[in-house]
Design a protein around this motif. Structure first.
Motif, PDB file in Angstrom:
ATOM      1  N   GLY A 162       0.869  -1.178   0.000  1.00  0.00           N
ATOM      2  CA  GLY A 162       0.000   0.000   0.000  1.00  0.00           C
ATOM      3  C   GLY A 162       0.898   1.219   0.000  1.00  0.00           C
ATOM      4  N   TYR A 163       0.316   2.391   0.225  1.00  0.00           N
ATOM      5  CA  TYR A 163       1.131   3.607   0.255  1.00  0.00           C
ATOM      6  C   TYR A 163       2.075   3.567   1.457  1.00  0.00           C
ATOM      7  N   ARG A 164       3.352   3.402   1.174  1.00  0.00           N
ATOM      8  CA  ARG A 164       4.404   3.293   2.210  1.00  0.00           C
ATOM      9  C   ARG A 164       4.072   2.184   3.227  1.00  0.00           C
ATOM     10  N   ILE A 247     -13.319  12.648   1.573  1.00  0.00           N
ATOM     11  CA  ILE A 247     -13.625  13.816   0.746  1.00  0.00           C
ATOM     12  C   ILE A 247     -14.408  14.853   1.558  1.00  0.00           C
ATOM     13  N   GLN A 248     -15.299  14.373   2.439  1.00  0.00           N
ATOM     14  CA  GLN A 248     -16.078  15.301   3.278  1.00  0.00           C
ATOM     15  C   GLN A 248     -15.157  16.142   4.153  1.00  0.00           C
ATOM     16  N   TYR A 263      -4.505  15.402  -3.437  1.00  0.00           N
ATOM     17  CA  TYR A 263      -4.648  14.583  -4.650  1.00  0.00           C
ATOM     18  C   TYR A 263      -5.676  13.487  -4.372  1.00  0.00           C
ATOM     19  N   PRO A 264      -6.463  13.106  -5.391  1.00  0.00           N
ATOM     20  CA  PRO A 264      -7.412  12.001  -5.180  1.00  0.00           C
ATOM     21  C   PRO A 264      -6.646  10.726  -4.804  1.00  0.00           C
ATOM     22  N   ALA A 265      -7.189   9.956  -3.876  1.00  0.00           N
ATOM     23  CA  ALA A 265      -6.494   8.738  -3.410  1.00  0.00           C
ATOM     24  C   ALA A 265      -7.502   7.645  -3.146  1.00  0.00           C
ATOM     25  N   GLY A 266      -7.894   6.950  -4.181  1.00  0.00           N
ATOM     26  CA  GLY A 266      -8.827   5.847  -3.977  1.00  0.00           C
ATOM     27  C   GLY A 266     -10.216   6.378  -3.664  1.00  0.00           C
TER      28      GLY A 266
END
Ligand code: EPU
Length: 338
Positions: A162-164, A247-248, A263-266
């Motif tokens: 996954g991310y890091r 996003i909220q 940045y959008p992330a999933g």
């Protein structure tokens, strides 16, 4: 096998923290590693495995055995018309491995040029930069289980990248030592210049024809221009991960702070630039004692010389607290704090 007593770890961590290891041993092969682990089973000492020491903040003397993994070797193990499998020892320097690939016209890791650390640490935290992550070129890895010295091959699906993140930082934390990593590199490059700064740098360099060498040079320039060289100023790269929020929550923070970088992330998630959050809290370039946040990249904490790990950690906690207070966002360390 040469186990030493009371060894300073200063040369073995890029923060340059001067703590000592009760016992220290450098290993250059899998058999030697197995022998040291076997001997340690009887002594039952705590273990710390060090690669390049570039993702590590040592806050106290280590009571136990520190093993420096220096298993070397880079070899092509399989070749097809359009790709090559290359195996690298965990103790190879990551950047030297990248240079090997570029020299042999093997594409896939050029965007990951100049990342500090060794090959073996790459999969641990799925290193990434400029739009590419290690998982994109990962084939498999060999590791040895500390409890019973069993060797195991991990395929990509088993690593939970996954991310890091990987399984080695989570479910299997502290259980395996990576001894080699095999990469799938392509002979027909797919250039990845999505990351804005690369395009700009390639233009500045006057590059007419794209190549993996040109991308590597661009990445090296970008990194050198804003990331401090650990040989000059102790640091561990990004100290925190970029946090992911809903996003909220993103919209609420954005309304109050329109400059927010994200940045959008999933699905339903946004990744927030932690460097921006830290800068907005006034930390960029600020020095507290011998520690500080770097002047060109707030996410990087630095040792101006003689800082203790406690001092750097105290600064990190203060930064974390102020980001939480101002934005209601929790930033978590990327670096392993020991
Ligand atoms: N920013 C600021 N102020 C700062 C730093 C950043 O406002 O002091 C904002 C800027 O808007 C900038 C954006 O944040 O455009 C992103 O900054 P940058 O391109 O430097 O990337 P990053 O998200 O801060 C990540 C990795 C780096 C990697 C770069 C490039 C993490 C934790 N860090 O940093 O990796 O080199 O992207 O891909 O994901 C590392 O892990 O040690 C590391 C250096």
């Amino acid at each position: 096998m040469n186990i030493q007593h009371a060894v300073s770890l200063k040369p073995y961590n890029t923060f340059g923290i001067d703590v000592s290891a009760e016992l220290f041993c450098e290993v250059s092969g899998t058999d030697e590693l197995a022998a040291v682990l076997k001997q340690n089973q009887g002594a039952a000492k705590s273990l710390l495995i060090i690669g390049g020491g570039s993702n590590l903040l040592l806050t106290k003397d280590f009571k136990g055995l520190v093993i420096k993994n220096s298993i070397k070797g880079i070899q092509v193990i399989h070749e097809e018309e359009d790709y090559v499998l290359v195996r690298a020892g965990a103790g190879e320097s990551w950047h030297q491995f990248v240079l090997y690939c570029i020299e042999h016209k093997l594409a896939g890791v050029e965007n990951l040029s100049l990342i500090p650390g060794n090959v073996g640490a790459g999969p641990m935290q799925n290193i990434g930069a400029y739009g590419v992550e290690l998982k994109d070129v990962f084939q498999e890895l060999e590791a040895i289980r500390i409890s019973d010295l069993q060797q195991k091959t991990f395929r990509k699906e088993e690593c939970n990248f996954g991310y890091r993140e990987s399984v080695f930082k989570k479910e299997l934390k502290g259980q395996y030592i990576i001894t080699s990593v095999t990469f799938k590199l392509t002979k027909k490059p797919v250039f990845n210049t999505r990351y804005g700064a690369i395009e700009t740098e390639l233009q500045r360099m006057g590059v007419k024809e794209l190549s993996i060498k040109a991308i590597s040079d661009a990445v090296i320039h970008i990194r050198q221009s804003k990331l401090p060289d650990p040989a000059v100023l102790g640091n561990s790269g990004s100290f925190f991960k970029n946090p992911e929020i809903s996003i909220q929550q993103y919209e609420a923070v954005k309304a109050a702070h329109p400059g927010l970088v994200a940045y959008p992330a999933g699905e339903g998630q946004m990744k927030i630039a932690a460097g921006w959050l830290i800068e907005q809290c006034g930390w960029k370039g600020k020095r507290v004692g011998n520690a500080g946040s770097h002047k060109d990249q707030a996410l990087v904490l630095v040792n101006y010389g003689g800082a203790t790990g406690q001092e750097i950690y105290a600064l990190a906690l203060e930064i974390q607290r102020s980001v939480q207070e101002k934005f209601g966002i929790t930033i978590e360390p990327e670096v392993n704090v020991i």
